[in-house]
Design an enzyme around this catalytic site. Structure first.
Site, PDB file in Angstrom:
ATOM      1  N   ASP A 110       0.818  -1.105   0.047  1.00 36.78           N
ATOM      2  CA  ASP A 110       0.038   0.116  -0.152  1.00 36.78           C
ATOM      3  C   ASP A 110       0.782   1.246  -0.003  1.00 36.78           C
ATOM      4  O   ASP A 110       0.623   2.205  -0.580  1.00 36.78           O
ATOM      5  CB  ASP A 110      -1.186  -0.004   1.208  1.00 36.78           C
ATOM      6  CG  ASP A 110      -0.475  -0.129   2.689  1.00 36.78           C
ATOM      7  OD1 ASP A 110       0.990  -0.392   2.596  1.00 36.78           O
ATOM      8  OD2 ASP A 110      -0.911  -0.110   3.473  1.00 36.78           O
ATOM      9  N   SER A 112       4.009   1.882  -1.110  1.00 40.26           N
ATOM     10  CA  SER A 112       4.622   1.903  -2.348  1.00 40.26           C
ATOM     11  C   SER A 112       3.621   2.447  -3.546  1.00 40.26           C
ATOM     12  O   SER A 112       3.943   3.294  -4.696  1.00 40.26           O
ATOM     13  CB  SER A 112       5.492   1.101  -2.908  1.00 40.26           C
ATOM     14  OG  SER A 112       5.698   0.063  -2.361  1.00 40.26           O
ATOM     15  N   THR A 133       2.659  -8.495  -0.383  1.00 40.06           N
ATOM     16  CA  THR A 133       2.988  -8.108   0.880  1.00 40.06           C
ATOM     17  C   THR A 133       2.825  -9.469   1.940  1.00 40.06           C
ATOM     18  O   THR A 133       1.794 -10.141   1.571  1.00 40.06           O
ATOM     19  CB  THR A 133       2.540  -7.056   1.696  1.00 40.06           C
ATOM     20  OG1 THR A 133       2.700  -7.130   2.932  1.00 40.06           O
ATOM     21  CG2 THR A 133       1.021  -7.128   1.414  1.00 40.06           C
ATOM     22  N   ASP A 135       2.330  -9.373   4.686  1.00 38.23           N
ATOM     23  CA  ASP A 135       1.480  -9.009   5.780  1.00 38.23           C
ATOM     24  C   ASP A 135      -0.053  -9.398   5.252  1.00 38.23           C
ATOM     25  O   ASP A 135      -0.885  -9.524   6.182  1.00 38.23           O
ATOM     26  CB  ASP A 135       1.458  -7.440   6.201  1.00 38.23           C
ATOM     27  CG  ASP A 135       3.038  -7.078   6.256  1.00 38.23           C
ATOM     28  OD1 ASP A 135       3.761  -7.868   6.849  1.00 38.23           O
ATOM     29  OD2 ASP A 135       3.265  -6.040   6.224  1.00 38.23           O
ATOM     30  N   GLY A 178       4.284  -8.998  10.040  1.00 35.47           N
ATOM     31  CA  GLY A 178       2.864  -8.635   9.786  1.00 35.47           C
ATOM     32  C   GLY A 178       2.511  -7.228  10.144  1.00 35.47           C
ATOM     33  O   GLY A 178       1.447  -7.002   9.842  1.00 35.47           O
ATOM     34  N   HIS A 280      13.484 -11.547   8.876  1.00 38.51           N
ATOM     35  CA  HIS A 280      13.413 -11.811   7.378  1.00 38.51           C
ATOM     36  C   HIS A 280      13.608 -13.035   7.034  1.00 38.51           C
ATOM     37  O   HIS A 280      13.394 -13.096   5.681  1.00 38.51           O
ATOM     38  CB  HIS A 280      14.689 -10.655   6.904  1.00 38.51           C
ATOM     39  CG  HIS A 280      14.355  -9.144   7.125  1.00 38.51           C
ATOM     40  ND1 HIS A 280      14.685  -8.571   8.388  1.00 38.51           N
ATOM     41  CD2 HIS A 280      13.872  -8.093   6.549  1.00 38.51           C
ATOM     42  CE1 HIS A 280      14.184  -7.198   8.242  1.00 38.51           C
ATOM     43  NE2 HIS A 280      13.628  -7.115   7.298  1.00 38.51           N
TER      44      HIS A 280
HETATM   45  O1  F6P Z   1       5.727  -5.377   5.126  1.00 33.31           O
HETATM   46  C1  F6P Z   1       6.423  -6.200   5.085  1.00 33.31           C
HETATM   47  C2  F6P Z   1       7.287  -6.486   6.295  1.00 33.31           C
HETATM   48  O2  F6P Z   1       8.030  -7.592   6.138  1.00 33.31           O
HETATM   49  C3  F6P Z   1       6.682  -6.366   7.669  1.00 33.31           C
HETATM   50  O3  F6P Z   1       6.221  -7.561   8.227  1.00 33.31           O
HETATM   51  C4  F6P Z   1       7.859  -5.900   8.619  1.00 33.31           C
HETATM   52  O4  F6P Z   1       7.389  -5.191   9.678  1.00 33.31           O
HETATM   53  C5  F6P Z   1       8.532  -4.894   7.615  1.00 33.31           C
HETATM   54  O5  F6P Z   1       8.184  -5.312   6.301  1.00 33.31           O
HETATM   55  C6  F6P Z   1      10.071  -4.973   7.875  1.00 33.31           C
HETATM   56  O6  F6P Z   1      10.818  -3.883   6.957  1.00 33.31           O
HETATM   57  P1  F6P Z   1      12.086  -3.981   6.484  1.00 33.31           P
HETATM   58  O7  F6P Z   1      12.358  -4.891   5.591  1.00 33.31           O
HETATM   59  O8  F6P Z   1      12.316  -2.428   6.324  1.00 33.31           O
HETATM   60  O9  F6P Z   1      12.824  -3.997   7.844  1.00 33.31           O
END
Ligand code: F6P
Length: 360
Positions: A110, A112, A133, A135, A178, A280
């Site tokens: 959402d 981007s 996503t 999420d 999430g 990740h």
């Molecule tokens: O929106 C996807 C997501 O993986 C979320 O679940 C998480 O909080 C966030 O991105 C982590 O983002 P970054 O990779 O910038 O740390």
């Protein structure tokens, strides 16, 4: 005769498995069906800002051709998270113009897609959005690319942790991603057999969570337990657990540790509670069958929309069909959260899982 189109494709926001499947589908369909030219734009708006792009074709990616993309995690185009911004809007719009694109297919969440739509309106671009996503919190679409693979990744972790938990009579607390949405925790928690699932949408009480763990032991002789907690869950007093990363960005993390400490503190017996933050890992890996199928169908549908010159649309997944809807309809709605009365929440409760307190 219709003129040969030149379309751009980019991936924006956090990566996830399935992005390369979309790229493959778009390149294959655009090239084979229409003989269009597809330009891959690296690092989303950064690539546009610098006017960078390279032609993607069926055999040009590597020795083995484009079909290897089906099984590759990440994105061959690169992505930027929290970097998409309107700060350099004029330069980005100029970069887009310089590439001579007839349309742009953007795969994003959402955040981007909101920025890209704004740029598209200012720059008069023909934009199509594809939802992704882990999420799964975009409105209207039942599925976003990446969610199913992430659910499977969490399930695999839960399976592994269950054996070691049982061997050592431990409580394993597993913190999953999430953001503010509990879809990942809820789906993986049910499929992975968690005893406790905590999601941001449902308040919980530590005392009742501990009762659940005690009940497992006293009533069923089970001396281990698995707790899945979504990163967006707050402490019992309403504090969000965060840390600041190396770029100074505030990220959700730490609620798992809090839950483990609370369980250990309030347990009548000495309890060994360990925390695993999956982080990740949930964004990596080979896309699942479902993600590959949805991504491929979305890629095909996006090219069809360009062919029909229907722009400012996003493709969505609804009852096993791809349905396109105005991007605005998705982006103006609040994120799609778990409904505390949803069938899956009721299912978890029916199986004895503690999933927080009942709604009033
Ligand atoms: O929106 C996807 C997501 O993986 C979320 O679940 C998480 O909080 C966030 O991105 C982590 O983002 P970054 O990779 O910038 O740390």
């Amino acid at each position: 005769m219709a003129t040969r189109k030149r379309i751009g494709i980019l991936t924006s926001g956090g990566d996830c498995p399935g992005l390369n499947c979309v790229i493959r589908a778009v390149v294959n369909h655009a090239t084979l069906t229409h003989n269009w030219e597809v330009l891959g734009i690296p690092y989303a708006t950064e690539g546009l800002l610098e006017g960078k792009a390279s032609v993607l074709n069926l055999h040009g990616l590597d020795l083995h051709g484009i079909d290897l993309l089906l099984s590759m995690g990440g994105t061959i185009l690169g992505s930027i998270n929290k970097g998409d911004t309107l700060e350099h809007a004029d330069e980005i719009i100029a970069g887009y113009k310089a590439l001579g694109l007839d349309a742009l297919i953007a795969i994003g969440g959402d955040g981007s897609l909101t920025i890209l739509r704004d740029l598209a309106r200012r720059g008069n671009w023909n934009l199509i959005g594809i939802p992704k996503t882990i999420d799964n919190d975009l409105a209207i679409t039942e599925r976003a690319i990446g969610f199913d693979t992430a659910v499977n990744t969490v399930i695999e972790a839960l399976n592994r942790l269950t054996y070691t938990a049982a061997s050592h009579d431990r409580v394993m607390v597993v913190e999953v991603m999430g953001r503010e949405a509990g879809h990942l925790a809820l789906n993986a928690g049910i499929a992975g057999g968690a005893d406790v699932i905590l999601i941001p949408e449902i308040p919980y009480a530590i005392a009742n969570l501990c009762n659940k763990i005690n009940e497992l032991r006293d009533r069923w002789g089970r001396r281990f337990a698995i707790i899945v907690v979504a990163e967006g869950v707050k402490t019992e007093t309403g504090t969000t657990s965060v840390y600041t990363d190396s770029l100074g960005q505030v990220c959700l993390r730490g609620i798992g540790q809090y839950i483990a400490e609370q369980v250990a503190h309030w347990s009548p017996n000495k309890i060994d509670a360990k925390v695993t933050v999956l982080g990740h890992v949930q964004r990596g890996g080979m896309p699942s069958a479902i993600d590959r199928i949805i991504a491929t169908a979305f890629g095909k549908a996006a090219v069809d929309l360009v062919d029909q010159e229907q722009y400012d649309q996003m493709v969505t997944w609804q009852r096993s069909q791809v349905v396109s809807v105005p991007l605005e309809d998705v982006l103006l709605r609040s994120p799609c959260l778990v409904s505390p009365n949803s069938y899956l929440v009721q299912t978890a409760r029916a199986l004895g899982t503690y999933i927080g307190e009942f709604p009033d």
